[in-house]
Motif scaffolding. Sequence first.
Motif, PDB file in Angstrom:
ATOM      1  N   THR A  47      27.755  36.981  38.928  1.00  0.00           N
ATOM      2  CA  THR A  47      29.214  37.043  38.963  1.00  0.00           C
ATOM      3  C   THR A  47      29.766  36.242  37.797  1.00  0.00           C
ATOM      4  OG1 THR A  47      29.411  35.082  40.312  1.00  0.00           O
ATOM      5  CG2 THR A  47      29.137  37.171  41.466  1.00  0.00           C
ATOM      6  N   PRO A  48      31.057  36.421  37.515  1.00  0.00           N
ATOM      7  CA  PRO A  48      31.659  35.599  36.442  1.00  0.00           C
ATOM      8  C   PRO A  48      31.513  34.111  36.684  1.00  0.00           C
ATOM      9  CG  PRO A  48      33.082  37.427  36.977  1.00  0.00           C
ATOM     10  CD  PRO A  48      31.971  37.449  37.980  1.00  0.00           C
ATOM     11  N   THR A  49      31.495  33.736  37.997  1.00  0.00           N
ATOM     12  CA  THR A  49      31.335  32.319  38.286  1.00  0.00           C
ATOM     13  C   THR A  49      29.951  31.833  37.854  1.00  0.00           C
ATOM     14  OG1 THR A  49      32.806  32.520  40.163  1.00  0.00           O
ATOM     15  CG2 THR A  49      31.423  30.582  40.101  1.00  0.00           C
ATOM     16  N   LEU A  50      28.922  32.694  38.099  1.00  0.00           N
ATOM     17  CA  LEU A  50      27.577  32.309  37.692  1.00  0.00           C
ATOM     18  C   LEU A  50      27.442  32.330  36.177  1.00  0.00           C
ATOM     19  CD1 LEU A  50      25.434  34.115  40.396  1.00  0.00           C
ATOM     20  CD2 LEU A  50      25.965  31.686  40.193  1.00  0.00           C
ATOM     21  N   LEU A 117      36.166  32.256  28.665  1.00  0.00           N
ATOM     22  CA  LEU A 117      35.701  32.365  30.035  1.00  0.00           C
ATOM     23  C   LEU A 117      36.805  32.054  31.038  1.00  0.00           C
ATOM     24  CD1 LEU A 117      33.269  32.947  31.817  1.00  0.00           C
ATOM     25  CD2 LEU A 117      32.633  30.527  31.635  1.00  0.00           C
ATOM     26  N   PHE A 118      37.594  31.012  30.725  1.00  0.00           N
ATOM     27  CA  PHE A 118      38.688  30.636  31.621  1.00  0.00           C
ATOM     28  C   PHE A 118      39.759  31.721  31.674  1.00  0.00           C
ATOM     29  CE2 PHE A 118      37.746  25.883  30.900  1.00  0.00           C
ATOM     30  CZ  PHE A 118      36.804  25.919  31.922  1.00  0.00           C
ATOM     31  N   VAL A 119      40.027  32.321  30.522  1.00  0.00           N
ATOM     32  CA  VAL A 119      41.004  33.414  30.512  1.00  0.00           C
ATOM     33  C   VAL A 119      40.500  34.580  31.351  1.00  0.00           C
ATOM     34  CG1 VAL A 119      42.168  35.111  29.062  1.00  0.00           C
ATOM     35  CG2 VAL A 119      41.965  32.754  28.286  1.00  0.00           C
ATOM     36  N   ARG A 120      39.188  34.863  31.241  1.00  0.00           N
ATOM     37  CA  ARG A 120      38.619  35.933  32.068  1.00  0.00           C
ATOM     38  C   ARG A 120      38.721  35.607  33.550  1.00  0.00           C
ATOM     39  NH1 ARG A 120      37.998  39.316  34.751  1.00  0.00           N
ATOM     40  NH2 ARG A 120      36.350  40.891  35.002  1.00  0.00           N
ATOM     41  N   MET A 121      38.596  34.338  33.891  1.00  0.00           N
ATOM     42  CA  MET A 121      38.673  33.920  35.298  1.00  0.00           C
ATOM     43  C   MET A 121      40.088  34.027  35.865  1.00  0.00           C
ATOM     44  SD  MET A 121      36.105  30.658  35.330  1.00  0.00           S
ATOM     45  CE  MET A 121      36.604  30.214  36.984  1.00  0.00           C
ATOM     46  N   LEU A 122      41.086  34.195  34.988  1.00  0.00           N
ATOM     47  CA  LEU A 122      42.461  34.375  35.483  1.00  0.00           C
ATOM     48  C   LEU A 122      42.671  35.780  36.036  1.00  0.00           C
ATOM     49  CD1 LEU A 122      44.593  32.702  32.651  1.00  0.00           C
ATOM     50  CD2 LEU A 122      43.946  31.723  34.848  1.00  0.00           C
ATOM     51  N   GLY A 123      41.721  36.659  35.838  1.00  0.00           N
ATOM     52  CA  GLY A 123      41.877  38.052  36.238  1.00  0.00           C
ATOM     53  C   GLY A 123      42.081  38.210  37.734  1.00  0.00           C
ATOM     54  N   LEU A 124      42.724  39.314  38.092  1.00  0.00           N
ATOM     55  CA  LEU A 124      43.035  39.572  39.496  1.00  0.00           C
ATOM     56  C   LEU A 124      41.784  39.873  40.316  1.00  0.00           C
ATOM     57  CD1 LEU A 124      46.207  41.795  39.024  1.00  0.00           C
ATOM     58  CD2 LEU A 124      46.097  39.343  39.431  1.00  0.00           C
ATOM     59  N   HIS A 126      39.252  37.995  40.545  1.00  0.00           N
ATOM     60  CA  HIS A 126      38.665  36.729  40.972  1.00  0.00           C
ATOM     61  C   HIS A 126      39.428  36.192  42.171  1.00  0.00           C
ATOM     62  CE1 HIS A 126      35.870  36.088  37.578  1.00  0.00           C
ATOM     63  NE2 HIS A 126      36.761  36.832  36.911  1.00  0.00           N
ATOM     64  N   ASP A 127      38.729  35.353  42.938  1.00  0.00           N
ATOM     65  CA  ASP A 127      39.396  34.787  44.102  1.00  0.00           C
ATOM     66  C   ASP A 127      40.357  33.691  43.666  1.00  0.00           C
ATOM     67  OD1 ASP A 127      37.912  32.524  43.577  1.00  0.00           O
ATOM     68  OD2 ASP A 127      36.385  32.979  45.086  1.00  0.00           O
ATOM     69  N   GLU A 132      42.681  29.340  40.235  1.00  0.00           N
ATOM     70  CA  GLU A 132      43.332  28.029  40.204  1.00  0.00           C
ATOM     71  C   GLU A 132      42.589  27.074  39.283  1.00  0.00           C
ATOM     72  OE1 GLU A 132      44.234  24.302  43.235  1.00  0.00           O
ATOM     73  OE2 GLU A 132      44.126  26.340  44.036  1.00  0.00           O
ATOM     74  N   GLN A 133      41.246  27.040  39.393  1.00  0.00           N
ATOM     75  CA  GLN A 133      40.472  26.155  38.533  1.00  0.00           C
ATOM     76  C   GLN A 133      40.638  26.543  37.063  1.00  0.00           C
ATOM     77  OE1 GLN A 133      36.597  26.684  40.235  1.00  0.00           O
ATOM     78  NE2 GLN A 133      36.867  25.002  41.713  1.00  0.00           N
ATOM     79  N   ALA A 134      40.678  27.837  36.800  1.00  0.00           N
ATOM     80  CA  ALA A 134      40.808  28.289  35.411  1.00  0.00           C
ATOM     81  C   ALA A 134      42.177  27.935  34.830  1.00  0.00           C
ATOM     82  CB  ALA A 134      40.570  29.800  35.344  1.00  0.00           C
TER      83      ALA A 134
END
Length: 869
Positions: A47-50, A117-124, A126-127, A132-134
């Motif tokens: 996953t993106p988190t991993l 990576l953080f910008v990618r984690m802003l995607g809808l 993701h949980d 929030e962390q990103a």
Amino acid sequence: MLASAATPTPFFPLKSPNAQHSLPNFNTYLEVIPVRTRTKTKLSNPTPTLIFSYATKHHQYHCLNLISCSNRSVITRVSSDDGGGGAVDATPQHSKSPDIEEIEKPSPSFGDGYVALFVRMLGLDHDDLDREQAIVALWKYSLGGKKCIDAIMQFPGCINLTVNLLRSKSSSSCEAAAGLLRSISSVNLYRELVAESGAIEEITGLLSQPSLTPEVKEQSMCTLWNLSVDEKLRVKIANSDILPLLIKSLDDDDIKLKEAAGGVLANLALSQINHSIMVEAGVIQKLAKALTADLEGAKVLRKEARNALLELAKDEYYRILVIEEGLIPVPMIGASAYKSFKPGLYSWPSLPDGTEIKQTSKGPSKYGASEVLLGLNIDDKNVNIEETKMKAVVARSHQQFLARIGAIEIENGEKSQSGCLSEHRLTLLPWVDGVARLVLILELEDESAISRAAESIADASINEHIRVAFKEAGAIKHLVRLLGHNNDSVRLSATQALERLSISNHVCQIIEAEGIIDPLVNTLKHLQTSESLIEKSLNLLARILDPSKEMKSKFYDGSVNGSKKLSDATKNPEDSAVLTGNMSDKPISNVNAREDVLDTAFIARLVDILKNSSPNLQRKASSVLEFVTINDPSMDSIISVDIESGLAAVFQQKVLNDVDSDVEDQQPEKYVLEVEEAGLAISTASRLLTKLLDSPQFFQSINSTHFTKLLREILKSNVPLHYKDWVAASLVKLSSLSDSKLDSGNPINMEVTLYETIPRLIEKMKTSFSPDAKEAAVMELNRIIAEGMVDSTRAIASEGGIFPLVKLIEDGSEGAVEASLGILYNLSMDSENHSAIIAAGAVPALRRIVQLQRPQWPRALHVLRTLPT
């Protein structure tokens, strides 16, 4: 499973966004903090988190967080390219240290890897926890300065994803999203992109939530603060629902929130198109309260409130609203200009308005401080100093003290620059200090500063309270002195200030007592005087010499805002000082001063103004000449200067004689204004002529036939009705002096009736609220009709008299109904009036009178029979 071994903490020194709100030091670092791991994650399908965990070089699952700072927020505003106020640059302006040089080098391990990576984690996809962390990590990273913001903005979709997070239910996510938008909007290049992403609309909805935390509010409003620097975005912000929320935030307990709201309002006020909507929303009262409130740490708030109010005060009407809130615009003339101030060395003190303090004790006071500490020797039981006087004394002492130590116009520890930079600058002071400051500037040597101070006095003199305050502060004696200044601009500004102050009857008396008539007469005698200065001087002189002023003073000579005259007090023998009088108590020596007005050369100058000036100046010159006629019964001086030609020039107004002009059709508003001004001048000149005709010598020296012809033409012209009363009076008087009989056959009497009396009576029937006045008017009108004057019925119909007559038939008294029916019967004899009578509703009203068999039913029946019903 990931290895659980501890990883070394990476070190990321950050730049301080600005000097005011900086991170604790450049050793602030980003630390990898363990976060709860997911349950049973399969590495085969990462996953993106991993992916993020592997990006940390296969160490334990981490997330970048910023170690807590001493400040919860960092201001990262920038100044706009067009010079918009209220912002500072996000990049440090101070000299660069070695640490900063190192920061400016892009970090490949973070800037190139983690930002994407953080910008990618802003995607809808993701949980909420990942998002929030990103967003928190990106917000903290953006505080590093412009290069960090540029690294984030390499990914265009970042702004839209950030704006979407403003709807999050998590306060932390909302705060971080608003904070990141605040950082991005601090850069001129990205400000428009933030607005296009819908940030203004989302922030509006966010601020409308009643349960919003102060942190989120502050970050959101600071984002608007940055966006409002752009002139195109100001209109969008002002026309939204944000404006009431901003005004409401000025009452919030959080000082940071107040500052942000004040900053947005100050920027919105930079666009004149926003002024009306801001004033209608009540922003002036709130900003004035914020400016005058004594709050600790509110320096930024007061600065922004002052800037906003000064922008609004550029409009004449809004400036009045600002002054009504107790604030006076005062020119910034530069600290160096006050060096010329030379405080008077009094052998004995006096109040600012000239009140003298009399020493009654033979010896010095017990403590030797009577001259300085005057209040120690006044018995409050016997001497009552008004509050306005006390404030004038305190304010004068305060401003003089600041001038002596060179502390006036010092901001942020630096003296304000003089010269062109401060030429048009203004500040706002409470009226007590503002009045004293303006009077102090009048004592300086700088001509530009004196002129601007006098203009400010004129602008501030909007009510009796302020006018009396300037009088108590001693402004009048300085302004009268300045009438003899060799600078035309100074003289004009001083005259304008005195003109505005003279609106008060009480202050006008003090102005005359200061000896203003002589310099005004000298100014008007000078042939090179500008028209604007002539106008102001004539207006001021006419107000002082107003013949009706003595009658007005009987009604308005009482106290003004509690300004009672000081009375002599019975003092204890040990007292060393008492108040002996006020300038308002001094007898005004009018006789000698007013004799200057009777000078033949001055009267000749007034007649010349009648011949060659505008209608406005003609009116004021006629008013002064009226004073001459009252005080010089012999009329020798007036007759000797050919007053006849001056009056004839007034009666031949160009706007009335120019029949070929297209102004009436092409510019009707301009035409109405010109006719109004001409009517005022003609009315004043006609009143002067009426009083001049009291002198047989004058009547014998003029061509009465010529004046009769001129006045008859004016009576038939388009001059407003209320300006024709003195024209009619002059015609009647000329006719009586010419031994003409005032009967119905007299053409002058007939024209006066047709063009003045009948229209005036009809106007009274239309507009008067008194039933008795309406009845008297209609009965007088009926009498004129009964005398059989030619064209009288036609004059009534042309002036619109049919409708008020029918109205009186319906609800007037018995006498009014009887008179109205008589007039309508005569009008009905002309078939051209039938349609107007029917349209006015006369038929139903007449039928009701007949059916109810009221006393007037026979005449009502006669009128009905003449109508085509």
